[in-house]
Design an enzyme around this catalytic site. Sequence first.
Site, mmCIF file in Angstrom:
data_model
loop_
_atom_site.group_PDB
_atom_site.id
_atom_site.type_symbol
_atom_site.label_atom_id
_atom_site.label_comp_id
_atom_site.label_asym_id
_atom_site.label_seq_id
_atom_site.Cartn_x
_atom_site.Cartn_y
_atom_site.Cartn_z
ATOM 1 N N CYS A 58 0.862 -1.121 -0.168
ATOM 2 C CA CYS A 58 0.047 -0.004 0.162
ATOM 3 C C CYS A 58 0.779 1.396 0.087
ATOM 4 O O CYS A 58 1.623 1.336 0.943
ATOM 5 C CB CYS A 58 -0.922 0.007 1.351
ATOM 6 S SG CYS A 58 -1.711 1.522 1.355
ATOM 7 N N CYS A 61 0.455 3.744 2.842
ATOM 8 C CA CYS A 61 0.804 3.131 4.170
ATOM 9 C C CYS A 61 2.306 3.324 4.272
ATOM 10 O O CYS A 61 3.018 3.679 5.289
ATOM 11 C CB CYS A 61 0.625 1.508 4.218
ATOM 12 S SG CYS A 61 -0.978 1.030 4.338
#
Length: 139
Positions: A58, A61
């Site tokens: 991600c 993230c």
Amino acid sequence: MGLCLAKRNHDADDDEPHIELAGGNVHLITTKERWDQKLSEASRDGKIVLANFSARWCGPCKQIAPYYIELSENYPSLMFLVIDVDELSDFSASWEIKATPTFFFLRDGQQVDKLVGANKPELHKKITAILDSLPPSDK
């Protein structure tokens, strides 16, 4: 703000190290037992837990990870955890993670707040609000 919708399958090239997700005072949670241990420790010590459900694949993230690590160093009165949603998929599903990163604020194992997405100002604002709500002896 960025977020990634949760996915169930991950590619073979997802075997990157966890270095971008954990560090500083961030504890990497790789088992349910470790989660239980850290929550017990936080309850015993009167700490609020900030649990980051994240994924190595991600982008948002990865972008917020250094900031999360910095927060962990600036706010030692909180316990910072990171959970890889792919490694602990059943556990993550039990928290109804629909997108990453998702941050849960827990006191004595109970959710007191939540933030979905890599929104640095909002994450900082929520930390400040929670700390401001604590009695002076708990800060």
